[in-house]
Design a protein around this motif. Structure first.
Motif, PDB file in Angstrom:
ATOM      1  N   LEU A 132       0.820  -1.191   0.086  1.00  0.00           N
ATOM      2  CA  LEU A 132      -0.061   0.093  -0.063  1.00  0.00           C
ATOM      3  C   LEU A 132       0.817   1.418  -0.121  1.00  0.00           C
ATOM      4  CD1 LEU A 132      -2.948   0.617  -0.142  1.00  0.00           C
ATOM      5  CD2 LEU A 132      -2.698   0.760   2.428  1.00  0.00           C
ATOM      6  N   ALA A 133       1.995   1.371   0.720  1.00  0.00           N
ATOM      7  CA  ALA A 133       2.845   2.291   0.900  1.00  0.00           C
ATOM      8  C   ALA A 133       3.439   2.442  -0.685  1.00  0.00           C
ATOM      9  CB  ALA A 133       3.894   2.113   1.948  1.00  0.00           C
ATOM     10  N   ALA A 154       2.972   5.611  -2.728  1.00  0.00           N
ATOM     11  CA  ALA A 154       4.142   6.472  -3.612  1.00  0.00           C
ATOM     12  C   ALA A 154       3.995   6.442  -5.035  1.00  0.00           C
ATOM     13  CB  ALA A 154       5.404   5.715  -3.111  1.00  0.00           C
ATOM     14  N   LYS A 155       3.513   5.473  -5.693  1.00  0.00           N
ATOM     15  CA  LYS A 155       3.321   5.500  -7.211  1.00  0.00           C
ATOM     16  C   LYS A 155       2.177   6.450  -7.544  1.00  0.00           C
ATOM     17  CE  LYS A 155       5.234   1.007  -8.353  1.00  0.00           C
ATOM     18  NZ  LYS A 155       5.115  -0.214  -8.791  1.00  0.00           N
ATOM     19  N   LEU A 156       1.237   6.569  -6.690  1.00  0.00           N
ATOM     20  CA  LEU A 156      -0.033   7.458  -7.139  1.00  0.00           C
ATOM     21  C   LEU A 156       0.422   9.024  -6.868  1.00  0.00           C
ATOM     22  CD1 LEU A 156      -3.297   5.757  -5.230  1.00  0.00           C
ATOM     23  CD2 LEU A 156      -2.971   6.445  -7.742  1.00  0.00           C
ATOM     24  N   ASP A 157       1.352   8.916  -5.645  1.00  0.00           N
ATOM     25  CA  ASP A 157       1.795  10.316  -5.609  1.00  0.00           C
ATOM     26  C   ASP A 157       2.626  10.781  -6.789  1.00  0.00           C
ATOM     27  OD1 ASP A 157       0.743  10.784  -3.217  1.00  0.00           O
ATOM     28  OD2 ASP A 157       2.720  10.138  -2.007  1.00  0.00           O
ATOM     29  N   ARG A 158       3.508   9.808  -7.134  1.00  0.00           N
ATOM     30  CA  ARG A 158       4.375  10.266  -8.457  1.00  0.00           C
ATOM     31  C   ARG A 158       3.430  10.294  -9.743  1.00  0.00           C
ATOM     32  NH1 ARG A 158       8.491   5.659  -7.357  1.00  0.00           N
ATOM     33  NH2 ARG A 158       7.118   4.576  -8.723  1.00  0.00           N
ATOM     34  N   LEU A 170       0.657  13.984 -13.464  1.00  0.00           N
ATOM     35  CA  LEU A 170      -0.379  14.690 -13.839  1.00  0.00           C
ATOM     36  C   LEU A 170      -0.388  15.899 -13.686  1.00  0.00           C
ATOM     37  CD1 LEU A 170      -3.256  12.110 -12.632  1.00  0.00           C
ATOM     38  CD2 LEU A 170      -2.611  12.494 -14.858  1.00  0.00           C
ATOM     39  N   SER A 171       0.193  16.457 -12.774  1.00  0.00           N
ATOM     40  CA  SER A 171       0.244  17.888 -12.665  1.00  0.00           C
ATOM     41  C   SER A 171       1.303  18.431 -13.719  1.00  0.00           C
ATOM     42  CB  SER A 171       0.483  18.260 -11.003  1.00  0.00           C
ATOM     43  OG  SER A 171       1.822  17.929 -10.703  1.00  0.00           O
ATOM     44  N   LYS A 172       2.374  17.693 -13.829  1.00  0.00           N
ATOM     45  CA  LYS A 172       3.152  18.227 -14.866  1.00  0.00           C
ATOM     46  C   LYS A 172       2.723  18.195 -16.359  1.00  0.00           C
ATOM     47  CE  LYS A 172       7.555  16.913 -12.323  1.00  0.00           C
ATOM     48  NZ  LYS A 172       8.736  15.969 -12.030  1.00  0.00           N
TER      49      LYS A 172
END
Length: 160
Positions: free
Chosen positions: A111-112, A116-120, A125-127
């Motif tokens: 899950l961690a 982390a992958k979702l954060d990246r 996505l923001s980039k």
């Protein structure tokens, strides 16, 4: 008559009385011996009966004790088997609990990693959104330039 004239009769009477008394004493002695013998026989029979009764009571007590020991041994074996089963169950539960903790730990780690992958991905996505904004801005500028070039070309053609 003289008191001693009947002496032989008195001796005979006394002898007869003595014999009768001795016979009575002998009969009484024999009767006492028979009574004693009867009492001895009855007491021996009573003792044999008492001994048989005591033997039966002791045998009964020994049988009850043996049965109690057997029942207690069976109960102890049943309790021991039940305890061994409970210990095995507890061992299985402990193993399952350890497995569950290991699964929870691996799940937490996964899950961690996923977070982390979702954060990246969110950062990506923001980039991408920023890039998309830049691309749109460039696209708008290119469209404006294309329109400007066209309008200049139209003016140039008109001026010609």
């Amino acid at each position: 008559m003289d008191a001693f004239s009947n002496w032989p009769a008195l001796v005979i009477a006394f002898a007869s009385l003595s014999v009768a008394f001795l016979g009575f004493r002998a009969a009484q002695s024999k009767s006492l011996k028979d009574d004693i013998s009867g009492v001895e026989q009855r007491s021996e029979a009573g003792l044999r009966h008492l001994e048989e009764k005591m033997t039966l009571l002791v045998q009964g007590a020994l049988e009850r004790e043996a049965k109690s020991r057997h029942d207690l041994a069976n109960k102890v074996q049943a309790d021991q088997a039940r305890m061994e089963m409970l210990i095995r169950q507890l061992d299985r539960d402990a193993a399952r609990k350890e497995e569950m903790h290991a699964v929870e730990r691996r799940l937490g780690e996964s899950l961690a990693k996923f977070e982390a992958k979702l954060d990246r991905l969110g950062d990506g996505l923001s980039k991408m959104a920023a890039f998309d904004g830049n691309v749109r801005g460039l696209s708008d500028k290119m469209t404006w330039l294309a329109e400007r070039i066209e309008s200049l070309e139209v003016r140039a053609k008109r001026a010609d």
